[in-house]
Each structure stands twice: as structure tokens, then as C-alpha cells.
Design a protein around this motif. Structure first.
Motif, short mmCIF file in Angstrom:
data_model
loop_
_atom_site.label_atom_id
_atom_site.label_comp_id
_atom_site.label_asym_id
_atom_site.label_seq_id
_atom_site.Cartn_x
_atom_site.Cartn_y
_atom_site.Cartn_z
N GLY A 84 0.78 -1.23 0.00
CA GLY A 84 0.00 0.00 0.00
C GLY A 84 0.81 1.27 0.00
N THR A 85 2.13 1.17 0.05
CA THR A 85 2.98 2.36 0.05
C THR A 85 3.45 2.66 -1.37
N GLU A 86 4.11 3.80 -1.52
CA GLU A 86 4.75 4.12 -2.78
C GLU A 86 6.02 4.90 -2.50
N GLY A 87 6.91 4.92 -3.48
CA GLY A 87 8.17 5.64 -3.33
C GLY A 87 8.59 6.25 -4.65
N ARG A 88 9.41 7.29 -4.56
CA ARG A 88 9.91 7.98 -5.74
C ARG A 88 11.41 7.75 -5.82
N TYR A 89 11.88 7.32 -7.01
CA TYR A 89 13.29 6.96 -7.18
C TYR A 89 13.85 7.56 -8.46
N ASP A 90 15.15 7.84 -8.43
CA ASP A 90 15.82 8.29 -9.64
C ASP A 90 15.96 7.15 -10.65
N LEU A 91 16.05 5.91 -10.16
CA LEU A 91 16.25 4.75 -11.03
C LEU A 91 15.69 3.51 -10.36
N VAL A 92 15.14 2.62 -11.16
CA VAL A 92 14.70 1.30 -10.68
C VAL A 92 15.54 0.25 -11.39
N ILE A 93 16.15 -0.65 -10.62
CA ILE A 93 16.92 -1.76 -11.16
C ILE A 93 16.10 -3.03 -10.97
N ALA A 94 15.71 -3.64 -12.08
CA ALA A 94 14.90 -4.86 -12.03
C ALA A 94 15.82 -6.07 -12.03
N ALA A 95 15.94 -6.69 -10.86
CA ALA A 95 16.74 -7.90 -10.70
C ALA A 95 15.84 -9.03 -10.23
N ASP A 96 14.62 -9.06 -10.78
CA ASP A 96 13.62 -10.00 -10.28
C ASP A 96 13.52 -11.28 -11.10
N GLY A 97 14.61 -11.66 -11.73
CA GLY A 97 14.75 -13.00 -12.23
C GLY A 97 14.11 -13.31 -13.57
N LEU A 98 14.16 -14.60 -13.89
CA LEU A 98 13.76 -15.08 -15.19
C LEU A 98 12.32 -14.72 -15.54
N GLY A 99 11.44 -14.83 -14.57
CA GLY A 99 10.03 -14.50 -14.80
C GLY A 99 9.69 -13.07 -14.45
N SER A 100 10.65 -12.17 -14.57
CA SER A 100 10.53 -10.78 -14.14
C SER A 100 9.19 -10.12 -14.47
N ALA A 101 8.46 -9.77 -13.40
CA ALA A 101 7.21 -9.02 -13.59
C ALA A 101 7.52 -7.59 -14.02
#
Length: 379
Positions: free
Chosen positions: A148-165
Motif C-alpha cells: 500500500g505504500t509508494e516511493g519515488r526513485y531516480d532509477l529502478v533496477i529490475a533484478a527479479d529474475g527469469l520471470g521478471s514481472a
């Protein structure tokens, strides 16, 4: 005075942990979210870390723990199914002459070392949390989370694997494809005399192999043609693996005697993925298995993933202004990595395909040697 830079890392495996540690070292504010409540602390049986993986682990500051926890060796044996050793080849030290050619480890032990290093880095960690949406502009990304939270970022690094959502959520449509092979794995006590990886070709499986992972343990595996996962009840996993392993000699009878608990046997397909063109959309960028994966025929999955994190961190920390984390920088990251990753993916897939096709005169040593020589160079 520069504005504080913020990064969200999605996924707490080898690539995500490496990125978090390196960025925190540069003073960047990092949040890491991991979908699993236990941070994958007990998942997996064993892992083979070649020198270029050890080079990154040394850069992360955890090499001493890895060295103490794992089992270093410098050769691979080729055997017949009955255990007769046909050839012993010295492994190339892809991490440099001051590191072992290879270290085998229990995978949960490596994960534990990386978890400790991430926490010590000061990164913010939230477990059991996923990202649900990404709203971005050229300045950054607003991420909503399942809690239910949210955050603001300069960059998002997706390291969520083979089935990456995340990969799918930002519009990258590439998906992993099965190569036609599957692997059975188990952790077991190490028989006396096992001091390197041995690989048996032939018999009922394409490959039967094992790798020492500590003074007292190893992990063993057999590779066959993939089958419908749904047709193999999990409570038969030990029986299935044992039915293949029992046909192999040498140290295998002692190993096979420990293949009794189906909950300790892991079954997975070999997959291939290589995202082409770019590994980012706006300020969301892929690393590791989210961008590429290949069969473990060259044991390079974790190594390439951690190299991604190392290279990306180098490029991000070369500037003090997050405004510079633009399309040009992220495309340059892709160009630098794809030239190294593509040959490994293609070689790993080709070695397996030769076996599937029954090619008897394939130059496997030549392909492996040329690929590993390339990996000796810094990424």
C-alpha cells in the motif's frame, strides 16, 4: 552540494544484492524489495562459481567468506557412465591468477553471505513486498507496492529474475524459452576423493555431474530431456532422480544412496532468454536473469548476473548527478554487456543442442575454451 540519489532494487538474488552493495558504497540511497518473505535463504542446492564470478564477489567485499564457506578447485574430469576417468582438464582462471578457477558452494550459504552484506551496507530492505506499478518521467519513477505504500526513485533496477514481472510491466515482451533439457539437482554429503567437478556423458541422461561445495558437501545433478512438469508429482522427485543416477558408477553409488527425500530434490527446465535492443525503458533497467539466461552448461548464470550489477554500478557512480542517468547511459550499459553476454548465451545453448541432436563430432572443448578465454577479460 549534489542532490541525494535514490535507487530501488527489485529482487534480492545475486544481481540485486550486488547492485545494492555497490551503490550503497558510493553513498547512493538504496531500497531493496524481495518478494519472498525468507529472502530465498534456504532455496537451491549448490552453485558453481567460476573465476569471473569470484572477481565480482571480491569487489563486493565478501570473497573471504566465500572462500571459507565453499570448496575451491581447478579442474574438471570427464568420465564414462561407469566412472572411468577419460580426461582431466585444467580450468581457466577467468577471474585472474590470484583467484581459484572455480569454487563450489551451497547456494543457501552464498545467499546468506550476500544478505549479510546488503544489510551491513545500510540499504533499506523490505521482504514479502512486490512492485505493482511504475509511473515515470525523465526525472524518475514513482513505484507503488503491494503493502500500500509508494516511493519515488531516480532509477529502478529490475533484478527479479527469469520471470521478471518488472520486465513485462515496462513493456519488454521477451520471455524465456525452454531449450529442451531439464535438470535434477540435490545436495548430498561429499564422498571421500571428490575434489573437483566430474561430468559423465552417456547413459540414460545427457549429463550426470557433481560439484564439491564444502569440506563435507557436494551437489549432484542429472540432465535429461524436459518433460511436462505437471506430469511429475513432487512426491516422486527422489524416485525420478534416483532412477537416472543409479546407472552411473564411480562416486555415484554413494551419492545416489542419499537421494531419498523428494523435498530436497529440485527439478527445473533449461531456458534461454536474451533481451535485444536495450535493457531499459525510461528509468527502469534490467540486470541478471531478467535480461538474459542460459543453460548452466558453462556455469555462467550467476557470474554474468553479478557482472551486470558491477558494470551498471560503475557507470551510475561515475557521475554525481542523477540527471545523467539518462537513456544514453543506460543504452551504453546495454551495449557494453550484450557484447559479452550474447556469446555466452549462444555457446551455452549450442552445447546443449549438440547433445539433443546427437552430434558426436562437435567441438565442445573448442567452444568452451574460446568462450572462457573471452570471460577472463574484465567486463
Amino acid at each position: 552540494m549534489s542532490t541525494p540519489r535514490t535507487v530501488l532494487v527489485i529482487g534480492g538474488g545475486a544481481a540485486g544484492s550486488a547492485a545494492a552493495i555497490l551503490l550503497r558504497r558510493a553513498g547512493i540511497t538504496v531500497d531493496l524489495i524481495e518478494a519472498k518473505d525468507d529472502w530465498n535463504a534456504t532455496a537451491g542446492s549448490g552453485i558453481t562459481l567460476q573465476g569471473n564470478a569470484l572477481r565480482v564477489l571480491r569487489e563486493l567485499g565478501v570473497w573471504e567468506q566465500v572462500e571459507k564457506s565453499g570448496f575451491g578447485f581447478g579442474a574438471v574430469g570427464i568420465t564414462t557412465p561407469d566412472g572411468t576417468v577419460l580426461h582431466v582438464a585444467e580450468d581457466l582462471r577467468t577471474g585472474g591468477d590470484d583467484l581459484p578457477a572455480t569454487v563450489g558452494m551451497q547456494r543457501p550459504q552464498l545467499q546468506s553471505i550476500l544478505i549479510e552484506a546488503v544489510r551491513a551496507s545500510g540499504a533499506g530492505v523490505r521482504l514479502g513486498v512486490r512492485a505493482t506499478s511504475f509511473a515515470q518521467n525523465r526525472h524518475g519513477v514513482t513505484v507503488a507496492f503491494t503493502d500500500g505504500t509508494e516511493g519515488r526513485y531516480d532509477l529502478v533496477i529490475a533484478a527479479d529474475g527469469l520471470g521478471s514481472a518488472t520486465r513485462a510491466a515496462v513493456g519488454i515482451t521477451d520471455k524465456p524459452e525452454p531449450t529442451g533439457m531439464a535438470i535434477w539437482r540435490i545436495a548430498a554429503p561429499r564422498p571421500a576423493g571428490v575434489a573437483r567437478t566430474d561430468l559423465a556423458y552417456g547413459g540414460p541422461a545427457y549429463i550426470a555431474g557433481y560439484c564439491p561445495t564444502s569440506a563435507t558437501t557436494l551437489y549432484a545433478y542429472v540432465v535429461e530431456a524436459n518433460r511436462d512438469r505437471g506430469s511429475i508429482p513432487p512426491d516422486t522427485y527422489a524416485d525420478e532422480m534416483r532412477s537416472l543416477a543409479q546407472h552411473y558408477g564411480g562416486h555415484w553409488p554413494e551419492i545416489t544412496a542419499h537421494i531419498t527425500d523428494p523435498a530436497r530434490v529440485n527439478y527445473t527446465w533449461f531456458d534461454r532468454l536474451l533481451v535485444e535492443g536495450s535493457w531499459h525503458r525510461g528509468r527502469v533497467v534490467l540486470v541478471g536473469d531478467a535480461a538474459h539466461c542460459c543453460p548452466p552448461t558453462l556455469a555462467q548464470g550467476a557470474a554474468l548476473s553479478m557482472e551486470d550489477a558491477w558494470v551498471l554500478a560503475q557507470m551510475l557512480t561515475a557521475t554525481e548527478d542523477a540527471a545523467d542517468w539518462d537513456d544514453a547511459l543506460l543504452q551504453a550499459y546495454y551495449e557494453r554487456r550484450i557484447a559479452r553476454v550474447r556469446p555466452v548465451v549462444e555457446a551455452s545453448v549450442q552445447i546443449g543442442q549438440w547433445q539433443l541432436d546427437g552430434v558426436r563430432d562437435a567441438d565442445v572443448p573448442g567452444l568452451m575454451g574460446g568462450t572462457m578465454t573471452m570471460l577472463r577479460e574484465l567486463p
